[in-house]
Every structure is written in C-alpha cells, then in structure tokens.
Design an enzyme around this catalytic site. Structure first.
Site, PDB file in Angstrom:
ATOM      1  N   LYS A  82      67.160 -31.112  49.427  1.00  0.00           N
ATOM      2  CA  LYS A  82      68.591 -31.372  49.600  1.00  0.00           C
ATOM      3  C   LYS A  82      69.406 -30.181  49.068  1.00  0.00           C
ATOM      4  O   LYS A  82      68.848 -29.136  48.774  1.00  0.00           O
ATOM      5  CB  LYS A  82      68.954 -32.697  48.931  1.00  0.00           C
TER       6      LYS A  82
HETATM    7  C1  LIG Z   1      66.518 -37.975  51.194  1.00  0.00           C
HETATM    8  C2  LIG Z   1      67.265 -39.149  51.666  1.00  0.00           C
HETATM    9  C3  LIG Z   1      67.274 -40.369  50.979  1.00  0.00           C
HETATM   10  C4  LIG Z   1      66.364 -40.671  49.820  1.00  0.00           C
HETATM   11  O1  LIG Z   1      66.464 -39.764  48.794  1.00  0.00           O
HETATM   12  P1  LIG Z   1      65.413 -39.809  47.579  1.00  0.00           P
HETATM   13  O2  LIG Z   1      66.161 -39.079  46.494  1.00  0.00           O
HETATM   14  O3  LIG Z   1      64.221 -39.043  48.054  1.00  0.00           O
HETATM   15  O4  LIG Z   1      65.119 -41.201  47.244  1.00  0.00           O
HETATM   16  C5  LIG Z   1      68.092 -41.387  51.427  1.00  0.00           C
HETATM   17  N1  LIG Z   1      68.845 -41.228  52.516  1.00  0.00           N
HETATM   18  C6  LIG Z   1      68.852 -40.080  53.234  1.00  0.00           C
HETATM   19  C7  LIG Z   1      69.735 -39.970  54.434  1.00  0.00           C
HETATM   20  C8  LIG Z   1      68.050 -39.009  52.841  1.00  0.00           C
HETATM   21  O5  LIG Z   1      68.032 -37.884  53.560  1.00  0.00           O
END
Ligand SMILES: *Cc1c(COP(=O)(O)O)cnc(C)c1O
Length: 392
Positions: free
Chosen positions: A192
C-alpha cells in the site's frame, strides 16, 4: 527476486524508518507504549479526523468498525464486488450477511446509480443494509457526497474502505476526514502507500466509535474506573466489558508508521507524476485508462489498464503472461468477489454484477510505486505497445 524484475508495487524503506524502529527496540515498550498513540495522532492530523485508532491490519479495522456499529446476525452489509475479500468478510465475521453493488466501469468504484436503484428495491422489500462499504479503488475516492445523501435517505452507516487511498483527496478534503462517512479504514501492508509491515487504522469523528474500536482491539477491556460496571478493587483492576480481540498494532510497527507518514505527500506526488506519465505514454494505444474524477486527487495505489483484446488480437491472459515473461510483475485487481467459490456457496451467481465482471476480464495492473524509475516505466510501456503493434 531477480534484480531486473519490476514488481507491481513495493515498499520504500528509508534509514530514518530503520532508526525509528531501533529507537523503539531500545526503549521500554515494544507494544502498548507511547509510539502507537503518536502514530494515531499523526494519522488523525493528516486525515483531518478527530480520532484515529491503529490496529493490526485493515481487516481488523473493518471488523472492529462493523462491531462498533452493532452489525449482527440478521443485518446486511453492502460493498463493491471489485475489492479484496476483507471488505466483505467483515460482515460475515459478525454473523451478518453481505451483498454487492456493481461498479462504474470507468473508475472501478461503486456505482452511485446502481446503489440508488438497489436501495429503492431493498426499501420496498424491507431489507435495507445497515452498513455500506464503498471501496476507493486504485486510490480514487468514490462519490462520497452522493453516497452520504443516500445514507440519509435510507438510514445506513458508511465505512469507507480506503486501503488504497491514504494521502488522497475528495473535494479538497483528505480521504479519512469522514465528512461523508462514519468511519474510514486504512491498510499499511507493504504494497500500500505507506507501511508498518502489517497494520491498519480506523479514522472517525465519533468519540463513541473511536472508544469502542480501541476497546475491541484489546480484548474488550476497560481500565477507566468511570466506565466500569463494578467498583474498581484497586490499581490492578480492569474489566472485560464485551468480547474483544487482540488486534493491537505494536509500537515497533507504529514507529515505522510515524516515520513513513512524514513522506506520505512525497509518495503520493511521485505516484501521481508516474501515473500522469503512464497516461501520456499510453494515450492512443487503445488501452482503456481509468477515468479521473475531477472532484478527486487519487493516491494512486494501483495503475490498472483495460486490455483491448479486439484491437490487439491478443487475449488478456496472453498479454499478462508475456508481461510476466518480460520480468514485469503485472497483477489483476480484482477477481470479482461474487465469483469466488466461497461466495458462490453463499448463492452469488455469474452475471449478477456485469461491470465488475467486464472490468475483471480486461484489467491488467502495471507497476506503480514510489521509486519506480522512468527507465523501468519505459520498459513496461514498451512491452505493452510492442504486443499491440505486433498484432495490429
Ligand atoms: C489490502 C486491502 C485490505 C486489507 O488490508 P490488510 O491490512 O491486509 O488487512 C482491505 N481492503 C482493500 C480494498 C485492500 O486493498
């Protein structure tokens, strides 16, 4: 990973991030110390929200936000089918059910028109959702003012899934300020925009929600005597007020976050410059590029292109495989959730969300991250154009 391989996304770790971790490792608190609250204050400030609660990941953030809004068996949560599974699973963790709203093909975001239509049908049938989770696909906000207007009409709560969108803007306000929602959820997974290794957070302006989420992330426990049901029996005393989890972010993780968030604007600026450059280099190629909503400034988590099979004579699967062979870490975002076997078991069928299915059928996510060089970007574009020209 070989040196020439270009991943679709990756973290950027500076010496200052490493120093911040070492400082915490040498301190008295590896967890439940002062660094997590510091990260929360920085995040709340950056987002223009009153509160931020840091948790172990965005999945935990979604889960605790749903419980804090009393989502329970018999309730329904709606989200986008064009998302990661966590956006839907949060409902199932609460014993509630999930349903989907189709997307707009040009942005990949939940369609406001489809939402309005589905709400009217649900209203007539007496089965309105309790919570709607719009997902800011690729880092560009959904049309939150319109969704907020619908929530006032039909009486649902809103959790923004902004896992892609920290550092983005909607109508001059940062994503996460919750002007048009009850809460916003972020992910700090390494792919991210900023990372804490694993990590997530909820922002909100509602003190009750913030306090409840903070309690849920730590076993449902209370240490403030003013909030206890029984009388405190001494300094050791705490109460378990409700069922909770261990969803805490450690201070080691928060240290990376405190350090990374200082560079958030730089990251988004460099992702934006790279996305602008992709737009220029791919203009006229026949690939469909994401529509840019002028109300938004995207955080540019992802750069998906729509492969044009008819114009190129190459299938999306062939194009994908040949990019991978060229050492380019392309991905596909997302396999529509309703087509996953587990969701088929719940009764969802192919054809139910045609735009999410069309988006999936043509989509290829090409590399985009802070630190992607122009040379690497030229290689990505060169490989795409080569395939298109070869068969033209
Ligand atoms: C990555 C992601 C999540 C989950 O994130 P984590 O921190 O890995 O639990 C939830 N929603 C979206 C749209 C994502 O891209």
């Amino acid at each position: 990973m070989s040196r020439s391989f270009i991943p679709y996304g990756r973290q950027d770790i500076a010496d200052s991030d490493i120093d911040a971790v070492v400082t915490v490792l040498k301190s008295d608190w590896l967890t439940q110390g002062p660094t997590t609250p510091r990260f929360e204050a920085l995040l709340a400030d950056k987002c223009g929200a009153k509160y931020a609660v840091a948790v172990s990941n965005a999945t935990a953030a979604l889960h605790t936000a749903c419980i804090a809004m009393d989502l329970a068996p018999g309730d329904i949560l709606w989200t986008s089918p064009n998302t990661f599974v966590a956006s839907a699973n949060c409902a199932l963790y609460c014993g509630a059910s999930v349903d989907f709203v189709d997307i707009d093909l040009d942005t990949g975001n939940m369609s406001v028109a489809a939402l309005a239509e589905k709400l009217e049908t649900a209203y007539r049938a007496g089965i309105l959702p309790k919570i709607v989770v719009p997902v800011h696909f690729s880092g560009q906000s959904c049309d939150m003012e319109a969704i907020k207007a619908l929530s006032e009409r039909y009486g649902f709560r809103i959790i923004e899934d902004a896992a892609h969108a920290v550092g983005g803007y909607y109508r001059n306000g940062p994503v996460g300020d919750c002007r048009y929602s009850d809460a916003t959820v972020f992910s700090f997974h390494p792919v991210k925009i900023i990372t804490t290794g694993e990590g997530g957070a909820v922002t909100t302006n509602d003190p009750g929600l913030a306090a409840r989420i903070a309690r849920l992330r730590s076993h449902g426990s209370i240490r403030d005597p003013a909030l206890m049901r029984k009388r405190s029996e001494g300094a050791w005393y705490y109460e378990i007020a409700e069922l909770g989890w261990n969803y805490r972010m450690s201070d080691v993780q928060a240290a990376i976050g405190c350090s990374q968030i200082e560079r958030l604007d730089e990251y988004v600026a460099s992702r934006t410059a790279l996305a602008d450059r992709y737009d220029r280099l791919l203009a006229g190629s026949g690939l469909s590029l994401l529509h840019r909503d002028r109300q938004c400034r995207s955080a540019w988590h992802l750069y998906p292109v729509g492969w044009n099979e008819a114009a190129s004579g190459v299938t999306r699967a062939e194009a994908f495989a040949s990019m991978r062979e060229a050492g380019i870490g392309v991905q596909v975002h997302y396999i529509p959730l309703h087509l996953q076997p587990y969701f088929s078991d719940l009764g969802f069928r192919q054809g139910e969300y045609p735009n999410a299915e069309s988006h999936y059928a043509r989509s290829i996510t090409i590399p985009l991250f802070a630190g992607l060089s122009e040379d690497q970007q030229d290689k990505v574009v060169g490989e795409l154009l080569k395939m298109i020209r070869k068969y033209k």
